[in-house]
Design a protein around this motif. Structure first.
Motif, PDB file in Angstrom:
ATOM      1  N   ALA A  56     -27.477 -18.747  28.246  1.00 47.14           N
ATOM      2  CA  ALA A  56     -28.193 -17.667  28.442  1.00 47.14           C
ATOM      3  C   ALA A  56     -29.366 -17.996  27.603  1.00 47.14           C
ATOM      4  CB  ALA A  56     -27.435 -16.519  27.812  1.00 47.14           C
ATOM      5  N   VAL A  57     -30.639 -17.542  27.726  1.00 48.60           N
ATOM      6  CA  VAL A  57     -31.972 -17.765  26.686  1.00 48.60           C
ATOM      7  C   VAL A  57     -32.140 -16.156  26.275  1.00 48.60           C
ATOM      8  CG1 VAL A  57     -34.138 -18.347  26.321  1.00 48.60           C
ATOM      9  CG2 VAL A  57     -32.602 -19.622  27.855  1.00 48.60           C
ATOM     10  N   LEU A  58     -32.017 -16.084  24.997  1.00 46.89           N
ATOM     11  CA  LEU A  58     -32.419 -14.449  24.285  1.00 46.89           C
ATOM     12  C   LEU A  58     -33.633 -14.908  23.428  1.00 46.89           C
ATOM     13  CD1 LEU A  58     -28.909 -13.009  23.529  1.00 46.89           C
ATOM     14  CD2 LEU A  58     -30.098 -13.244  25.660  1.00 46.89           C
ATOM     15  N   LEU A  59     -34.606 -13.940  23.740  1.00 53.53           N
ATOM     16  CA  LEU A  59     -35.956 -13.921  22.824  1.00 53.53           C
ATOM     17  C   LEU A  59     -36.229 -12.701  22.000  1.00 53.53           C
ATOM     18  CD1 LEU A  59     -38.692 -15.565  24.956  1.00 53.53           C
ATOM     19  CD2 LEU A  59     -37.263 -16.651  23.001  1.00 53.53           C
ATOM     20  N   PHE A  60     -36.219 -12.912  20.788  1.00 56.68           N
ATOM     21  CA  PHE A  60     -36.552 -11.906  19.865  1.00 56.68           C
ATOM     22  C   PHE A  60     -38.198 -11.350  19.794  1.00 56.68           C
ATOM     23  CE2 PHE A  60     -32.577 -11.329  17.253  1.00 56.68           C
ATOM     24  CZ  PHE A  60     -32.904  -9.937  17.350  1.00 56.68           C
ATOM     25  N   GLU A  61     -38.681 -10.344  20.094  1.00 54.15           N
ATOM     26  CA  GLU A  61     -39.799  -9.915  20.254  1.00 54.15           C
ATOM     27  C   GLU A  61     -40.199  -8.885  19.333  1.00 54.15           C
ATOM     28  OE1 GLU A  61     -40.757  -8.578  24.016  1.00 54.15           O
ATOM     29  OE2 GLU A  61     -40.439 -10.695  24.914  1.00 54.15           O
ATOM     30  N   GLY A  62     -41.279  -8.779  18.590  1.00 54.39           N
ATOM     31  CA  GLY A  62     -41.763  -7.863  17.699  1.00 54.39           C
ATOM     32  C   GLY A  62     -42.591  -8.509  16.645  1.00 54.39           C
ATOM     33  N   ASP A  63     -43.377  -7.791  16.162  1.00 51.31           N
ATOM     34  CA  ASP A  63     -44.267  -8.011  14.823  1.00 51.31           C
ATOM     35  C   ASP A  63     -43.446  -8.070  13.672  1.00 51.31           C
ATOM     36  OD1 ASP A  63     -46.161  -8.359  12.998  1.00 51.31           O
ATOM     37  OD2 ASP A  63     -47.877  -7.308  13.883  1.00 51.31           O
ATOM     38  N   ARG A  64     -43.246  -9.023  12.803  1.00 52.12           N
ATOM     39  CA  ARG A  64     -42.808  -8.914  11.662  1.00 52.12           C
ATOM     40  C   ARG A  64     -43.276  -7.817  10.622  1.00 52.12           C
ATOM     41  NH1 ARG A  64     -42.992 -14.820   9.218  1.00 52.12           N
ATOM     42  NH2 ARG A  64     -45.125 -14.680  10.051  1.00 52.12           N
ATOM     43  N   ARG A 118     -34.889  -9.692  24.304  1.00 55.86           N
ATOM     44  CA  ARG A 118     -35.007  -9.641  25.923  1.00 55.86           C
ATOM     45  C   ARG A 118     -34.275 -11.013  26.323  1.00 55.86           C
ATOM     46  NH1 ARG A 118     -39.027  -7.051  28.658  1.00 55.86           N
ATOM     47  NH2 ARG A 118     -40.184  -6.737  26.543  1.00 55.86           N
ATOM     48  N   ALA A 119     -33.392 -10.671  27.702  1.00 58.18           N
ATOM     49  CA  ALA A 119     -32.754 -11.965  27.978  1.00 58.18           C
ATOM     50  C   ALA A 119     -33.829 -12.577  29.079  1.00 58.18           C
ATOM     51  CB  ALA A 119     -31.814 -11.409  28.805  1.00 58.18           C
ATOM     52  N   VAL A 120     -34.218 -13.907  28.859  1.00 58.39           N
ATOM     53  CA  VAL A 120     -35.344 -14.638  29.602  1.00 58.39           C
ATOM     54  C   VAL A 120     -34.184 -15.429  30.821  1.00 58.39           C
ATOM     55  CG1 VAL A 120     -36.933 -16.457  29.828  1.00 58.39           C
ATOM     56  CG2 VAL A 120     -36.693 -14.919  27.885  1.00 58.39           C
ATOM     57  N   LYS A 121     -33.118 -15.739  30.390  1.00 55.34           N
ATOM     58  CA  LYS A 121     -32.270 -16.284  31.273  1.00 55.34           C
ATOM     59  C   LYS A 121     -30.845 -15.837  31.184  1.00 55.34           C
ATOM     60  CE  LYS A 121     -30.306 -20.935  32.513  1.00 55.34           C
ATOM     61  NZ  LYS A 121     -30.231 -22.415  32.307  1.00 55.34           N
ATOM     62  N   ASN A 122     -30.023 -15.744  32.063  1.00 59.33           N
ATOM     63  CA  ASN A 122     -28.436 -15.363  31.845  1.00 59.33           C
ATOM     64  C   ASN A 122     -27.715 -15.596  33.019  1.00 59.33           C
ATOM     65  OD1 ASN A 122     -26.154 -14.421  31.041  1.00 59.33           O
ATOM     66  ND2 ASN A 122     -26.998 -12.278  30.568  1.00 59.33           N
ATOM     67  N   ARG A 123     -27.050 -16.444  32.931  1.00 60.84           N
ATOM     68  CA  ARG A 123     -26.003 -16.817  34.118  1.00 60.84           C
ATOM     69  C   ARG A 123     -25.014 -15.996  34.274  1.00 60.84           C
ATOM     70  NH1 ARG A 123     -26.082 -23.380  32.628  1.00 60.84           N
ATOM     71  NH2 ARG A 123     -28.001 -23.957  33.750  1.00 60.84           N
ATOM     72  N   TYR A 124     -24.659 -15.102  33.418  1.00 58.49           N
ATOM     73  CA  TYR A 124     -23.450 -14.068  33.378  1.00 58.49           C
ATOM     74  C   TYR A 124     -23.868 -12.700  33.625  1.00 58.49           C
ATOM     75  CZ  TYR A 124     -21.272 -18.479  31.627  1.00 58.49           C
ATOM     76  OH  TYR A 124     -20.661 -19.847  31.693  1.00 58.49           O
ATOM     77  N   GLY A 125     -25.102 -12.396  33.665  1.00 55.00           N
ATOM     78  CA  GLY A 125     -25.629 -11.188  33.907  1.00 55.00           C
ATOM     79  C   GLY A 125     -27.122 -10.878  34.320  1.00 55.00           C
TER      80      GLY A 125
END
Length: 457
Positions: free
Chosen positions: A235-243, A251-258
């Protein structure tokens, strides 16, 4: 006896290897990404280390493989569980990326307090000392005695400690600081990142221990290192947003379980990340009244409808070439919408600077946002406010027509729940709503942009 080391050139984007340098990578086509690296032959000692992680696998009939024993750990953050597909799966390898200071390490320490009530957790840090981690944990209220802290960068030693302690969960912060001693390249290089990730993947699979690794991102926002890194993990999760803003989008970019369409919304405060249970209401807070250039739209993030505010501004340009700027929306899509407005609808922006802003730090790429972008710009051009109780959504075609979109019923229901009384959508999308009733909200169909703007004002 060790084999001879030879020098090769590797692409930092895709990992392509070449015996000589090239300005353009033959693998992915990127420029100036080929860097010199040392390629070491695989030694028997290294093979023995790999095999020691577990027994050699044997082929087996697919009918004998069971899927009923999949176990998930809930993290105590429902927003994170939603993105992961229900929790952390045993034996999985999860990669979390994001800009520096956006909250990756903070979130990991926060879930340690909840998971530490019944699980033993090993937190491996290659960036901070044990004292620094303790100070941050105290600020976040993390005091679980089941949290083990290891400050080490040697990935082979880390695996030995995991085999010795047998924790229920491992966190590595970050993978770019890990070092494989049998490789001569420096930590963070393509070879080191790939081999260290492979080592942690084998450890997670053979010992059936979930591993969460933190990855740095480059200036383009992608995970630093070769693309193969994202293929290795589950699974690849990415944090987005301005500091500079408080809201964070996971946001999940890749997820083999969902599902890969779910998002989690967090609010960064003095005591860490707080969940935003009602993101639509949070994104619309502070919306100006009776002001031109603002419009509310409904987007789908996975199975969740979300209302977002679009702000547009059209003003006289002081230069020969007008400026086109957008925050949270694709710049090329904005140029396309402006061209359609001039050619098909008769609204001229060729001598005006145009600006688009998605409030709250959201990044919207759904075609359903097109109509809200167009109406926000027209509202600013005409200096005519759009009614406050109106939500619009729809895709704009090159002929100026409005095309229907999916999940219109969920978008309308979300708008009605937040007190909106009118919803404007493409006329051809009304047939998908046949037989459905929405209490307290008027549904209006529009065939083109002019009809939509007249109905919205």
């Amino acid at each position: 006896m060790a084999g001879k080391i030879k020098l090769v050139y590797q692409c930092t984007q895709c990992g392509f290897e070449s015996p000589k340098w090239a300005g353009k990578c033959p693998g992915c086509g990127e420029w100036n990404t080929m860097l010199e690296a040392a390629k070491e032959p695989v030694s028997s000692q290294r093979t023995a280390v790999v095999r020691s992680l577990g027994n050699v696998s044997r082929p087996m009939p697919i009918s004998d493989i069971s899927t009923t024993d999949e176990h998930r750990y809930t993290t105590g953050l429902s927003e994170l569980d939603r993105v992961l597909g229900g929790g952390i799966v045993k034996g999985s390898l999860v990669l979390i990326g994001g800009d520096p200071g956006i909250g990756k390490s903070t979130m990991l320490l926060q879930i340690c307090e909840y998971l530490g009530q019944g699980l033993r957790i090993m937190y491996v840090s290659g960036e901070e000392s044990a004292r620094q981690i303790k100070l941050r944990a105290t600020r976040l209220g993390v005091q679980s005695p089941n949290l083990l802290v290891l400050t080490e960068t040697d990935v082979q030693y880390v695996v030995e400690q995991i085999r010795s302690e047998r924790p229920d969960l491992v966190m590595v912060d970050s993978i770019q600081t890990m070092n494989h001693t049998e490789l001569t390249s420096s930590p963070g290089s393509v070879t080191q990142v790939r081999e260290c990730t492979n080592t942690m993947m084998r450890c997670a699979k053979t010992l059936d221990i979930p591993v969460i690794i933190v990855g740095h991102v480059n200036k383009d926002g992608a995970i630093a290192g070769p693309k193969v890194l994202e293929h290795i993990v589950d699974a690849v999760l990415l944090f987005e947003g301005d500091r500079q803003m408080t809201y964070r989008i996971l946001r999940a970019v890749k997820n083999r379980y969902g599902s890969t369409n779910e998002i989690g919304v967090f609010d960064m405060g003095d005591h860490g990340l707080q969940q935003v249970e009602n993101p639509s209401l949070a994104m619309l807070s502070g919306r100006p009244k009776d002001s031109s250039g603002t419009c509310v739209t409904a987007v789908m993030e996975g199975t969740r409808p979300l209302l977002a505010e679009i702000q547009g501004l059209a003003t006289t340009s002081g230069f020969g070439t007008p400026r086109r700027m957008s925050t949270g929306f694709d710049h090329n899509r904005l140029a396309l919408i402006l061209a359609v407005l001039e050619k098909r609808a008769g609204y001229y922006f060729s001598n005006l600077d145009t600006y688009i802003n998605v409030v709250g730090g959201l990044r919207l790429d759904e075609p359903a946002v097109d109509l809200a972008i167009a109406l926000a710009l027209i509202s600013s051009l005409k200096d005519t406010p759009i009614r406050e109780d109106t939500v619009v959504f729809g895709e704009i075609g090159l002929a100026g027509e409005l095309r229907s979109i999916s999940h219109s019923d969920l978008r309308i229901s979300e708008a009605g729940r937040l007190g909106f009384a009118r919803c404007i959508l493409p006329y051809h999308g009304l047939k998908n709503l046949a037989g459905k009733t929405f209490d307290g909200i008027e549904v209006i169909g529009a065939k083109n942009i002019r009809q939509a703007f007249e109905a919205a004002t």
